[in-house]
Design an enzyme around this catalytic site. Structure first.
Site, short mmCIF file in Angstrom:
data_model
loop_
_atom_site.label_atom_id
_atom_site.label_comp_id
_atom_site.label_asym_id
_atom_site.label_seq_id
_atom_site.Cartn_x
_atom_site.Cartn_y
_atom_site.Cartn_z
N PRO A 88 42.71 47.76 31.24
CA PRO A 88 43.13 46.44 30.73
C PRO A 88 44.64 46.34 30.57
O PRO A 88 45.21 45.25 30.61
CB PRO A 88 42.44 46.36 29.36
CG PRO A 88 41.36 47.36 29.39
CD PRO A 88 41.82 48.46 30.30
N GLU A 115 38.47 54.88 25.11
CA GLU A 115 39.74 54.17 24.83
C GLU A 115 40.75 54.42 25.93
O GLU A 115 41.87 53.94 25.87
CB GLU A 115 40.30 54.66 23.48
CG GLU A 115 39.37 54.40 22.30
CD GLU A 115 38.87 52.97 22.26
OE1 GLU A 115 37.64 52.78 22.26
OE2 GLU A 115 39.70 52.04 22.29
N ARG A 157 37.60 44.53 52.57
CA ARG A 157 37.31 43.38 53.43
C ARG A 157 38.56 42.94 54.21
O ARG A 157 38.46 42.17 55.15
CB ARG A 157 36.72 42.21 52.66
CG ARG A 157 37.64 41.53 51.69
CD ARG A 157 36.90 40.47 50.91
NE ARG A 157 36.63 39.28 51.68
CZ ARG A 157 37.51 38.30 51.90
NH1 ARG A 157 38.74 38.43 51.45
NH2 ARG A 157 37.17 37.24 52.59
N ASP A 172 40.81 32.51 52.94
CA ASP A 172 40.71 32.83 51.52
C ASP A 172 41.57 31.87 50.70
O ASP A 172 42.64 31.45 51.15
CB ASP A 172 41.20 34.27 51.28
CG ASP A 172 40.18 35.26 51.82
OD1 ASP A 172 39.04 34.82 52.11
OD2 ASP A 172 40.52 36.42 51.99
#
Ligand SMILES: O=C(OCc1ccccc1)c1cn[nH]c1
Length: 246
Positions: A88, A115, A157, A172
């Site tokens: 994160p 963590e 991809r 895209d």
């Protein structure tokens, strides 16, 4: 491209046997190898975590298993891999960054849990390979495995030969070109009439100019509704280009 994934849940990556990525592996375009972090633990209980120095909730992943796993997986002779660490607290993972990663010959993914991983592991790895801490979004997962699946799918991809020409990567949302940085508008296929809904007539008109204008308009509407901040960036870019060409 070679991809190594180090995780305490190798089974989490069964989906990489399927579909496009499974075919690319069979075709030798992708060489994906899974490694169980617990293979490098030394104790009877295969311990990978411990309590955090300084106190606080949760557990931290121990440095020793990671250090030895990275030595074994990424330590060979020759050019080192790029180590990707989903977290994160990483820099935002974007289509742009996926394109750059797709040019790398060898990626190693370290799937953190709890963590996080003892910070000395990244510091030690940075001495012999480039390390990229990446976030796929502002939320907290239980571990890096899902994020690694997202990054591996997004990058794979883009590799030549992975997508058939049917699923072209050109259109895209975030691809370059006239619709760059706009969201995709609505798409339609047969039948032209379904549950009292018609396909927008312009799409059946055969007038490609009108179709392109309609698609751009729909893309702008969608972007204005769902991601207005992208329009601000687009306007700023266009303004910058105009001022440069003045
Ligand atoms: O939760 C994530 O990664 C797993 C992870 C890694 C280290 C400590 C806690 C959780 C994540 C969220 N956005 N991008 C990645």
């Amino acid at each position: 491209m070679r991809i190594d994934i180090i995780t305490i849940f190798p089974d989490y990556f069964a989906p990489l046997e399927l579909s496009l990525i499974g075919k690319a592996r069979a075709a030798g375009i992708l060489d994906i190898r899974l490694h169980d972090l617990r293979s490098w633990t030394r104790d009877r209980h295969n311990t990978v975590d411990d309590t955090p120095y300084g106190g606080g909730p949760g557990m931290v992943m121990k440095p020793q298993p990671w250090g030895e796993a990275l030595d074994a997986v990424a330590g060979g002779a020759g050019a080192p891999p790029r180590l990707v660490l989903p977290t994160p607290s990483g820099t935002p993972f974007t289509q742009e960054r996926a394109k750059r990663l797709s040019d790398e010959p060898w990626l190693v993914f370290a799937c953190g849990r709890y963590e996080g991983i003892d910070a000395r592991v990244v510091a030690d790895a940075e001495r012999r390979m480039p390390v990229e801490e990446l976030s796929i979004g502002d939320y907290v997962l239980a571990g890096g495995e899902s994020a690694t699946l997202v990054i591996v799918e997004t990058v794979s991809r883009l590799l030549p030969g992975v997508l058939g020409n049917a699923e072209s990567a050109v259109q895209d949302s975030f691809a370059a070109g006239a619709m760059e940085h706009l969201l995709e508008g609505p798409v339609y296929t047969k039948p032209a009439h379904w549950r009292d809904q018609e396909v927008p007539p312009v799409l059946l008109s055969g007038d490609h100019g009108a179709v392109d204008r309609w698609r751009r308009h729909e893309a702008l509407r969608k972007t204005a509704r769902n991601r207005p901040e992208l329009l601000r960036e687009l306007a700023a870019r266009r303004l910058h280009e105009l001022e440069r060409s003045d």
